[in-house]
Scaffold this motif. Structure first.
Motif, short mmCIF file in Angstrom:
data_model
loop_
_atom_site.label_atom_id
_atom_site.label_comp_id
_atom_site.label_asym_id
_atom_site.label_seq_id
_atom_site.Cartn_x
_atom_site.Cartn_y
_atom_site.Cartn_z
N GLN A 57 0.85 -1.19 0.00
CA GLN A 57 0.00 0.00 0.00
C GLN A 57 0.89 1.25 0.00
O GLN A 57 1.81 1.35 0.81
CB GLN A 57 -0.87 -0.01 1.25
CG GLN A 57 -2.24 0.59 1.04
CD GLN A 57 -3.15 0.28 2.22
OE1 GLN A 57 -2.71 0.27 3.35
NE2 GLN A 57 -4.41 0.04 1.94
N ASP A 58 0.61 2.17 -0.92
CA ASP A 58 1.41 3.40 -0.92
C ASP A 58 0.79 4.43 0.04
O ASP A 58 -0.19 4.15 0.73
CB ASP A 58 1.55 3.95 -2.35
CG ASP A 58 0.24 4.51 -2.90
OD1 ASP A 58 -0.73 4.63 -2.12
OD2 ASP A 58 0.20 4.83 -4.09
N ALA A 59 1.37 5.64 0.08
CA ALA A 59 0.95 6.66 1.03
C ALA A 59 -0.52 7.05 0.84
O ALA A 59 -1.20 7.45 1.79
CB ALA A 59 1.84 7.90 0.91
N GLU A 60 -1.01 6.92 -0.40
CA GLU A 60 -2.41 7.28 -0.66
C GLU A 60 -3.35 6.09 -0.41
O GLU A 60 -4.55 6.18 -0.67
CB GLU A 60 -2.58 7.77 -2.11
CG GLU A 60 -2.07 9.18 -2.35
CD GLU A 60 -0.57 9.22 -2.58
OE1 GLU A 60 -0.09 8.42 -3.39
OE2 GLU A 60 0.13 10.02 -1.91
N GLY A 61 -2.81 4.99 0.05
CA GLY A 61 -3.64 3.83 0.33
C GLY A 61 -3.93 2.98 -0.89
O GLY A 61 -4.79 2.10 -0.86
N VAL A 62 -3.20 3.23 -1.98
CA VAL A 62 -3.40 2.46 -3.20
C VAL A 62 -2.44 1.28 -3.22
O VAL A 62 -1.25 1.43 -2.91
CB VAL A 62 -3.15 3.35 -4.44
CG1 VAL A 62 -3.32 2.55 -5.72
CG2 VAL A 62 -4.09 4.55 -4.42
#
Ligand code: CU
Length: 174
Positions: free
Chosen positions: A90-95
């Motif tokens: 998961q990246d910082a944007e939650g993707v």
């Protein structure tokens, strides 16, 4: 007359099933030429994608029967020009995004599951479009251990980790 035709048809189909040998070469069941200590805990499969899509992925569950963790450090397939080991994070944007990993670890006396949305063997820049049911050879290189040679059938995602046939030889384990 209709009844006779029906009986003939039913006999024909049961004869067909009687000659079906599950797991026999040419079926849609994955095979692993695995060294002692490692085995396929579920069918391996490669995701069928539209021919315009140049990349796909292979999934499977591998079991480690040895006393040491095993590190899969590389993969190779003649079907793809580049093969990488990937995970989803998961990246910082939650993707959820794929990223390459150094190794996929099969814990000692445990197993690792490669599945959509998680760990997978990424097949990049396919040599030619895959056909459903085709078997893709995949070699997994394990650090300090023998190579694993798999033949994984190409399947639609959504047919699960396998196919419609029953195959009780895999058993159920937890
Ligand atoms: Cu990937």
């Amino acid at each position: 007359m209709a009844a006779i035709a029906f009986v003939g048809c039913a006999m024909g189909s049961s004869a067909l099933f009687a000659h079906h040998v599950p797991g026999h070469h040419g079926s849609d069941i994955a095979e692993c030429d695995c060294p002692p200590g490692v085995e396929l805990a579920s069918d391996a499969w490669v995701r069928l994608l539209p021919p315009t899509q140049p990349n796909t992925a292979a999934y499977m569950t591998l079991r480690n029967l040895t006393d040491a963790d095993l590190h899969i450090i590389a993969a190779e397939s003649p079907a793809a020009r580049v093969t990488e080991l990937h995970d989803h994070v998961q990246d910082a944007e939650g993707v959820m995004r794929m990223r390459e990993v150094d190794a996929i670890v099969i814990p000692a006396h445990g197993k690792v599951e490669l599945k959509p949305g998680g760990l997978h063997v990424m097949l990049i820049d396919m040599v030619e479009p895959l056909q459903q049911g085709q078997h893709v050879p995949i070699t997994l290189y394990v650090e300090g251990f023998q190579d694993l040679h798999l033949h994984a059938p190409v399947q639609h995602a959504g047919s699960g980790a396998g196919h419609d046939h029953h195959h009780d030889h895999h058993g159920h384990s937890h």
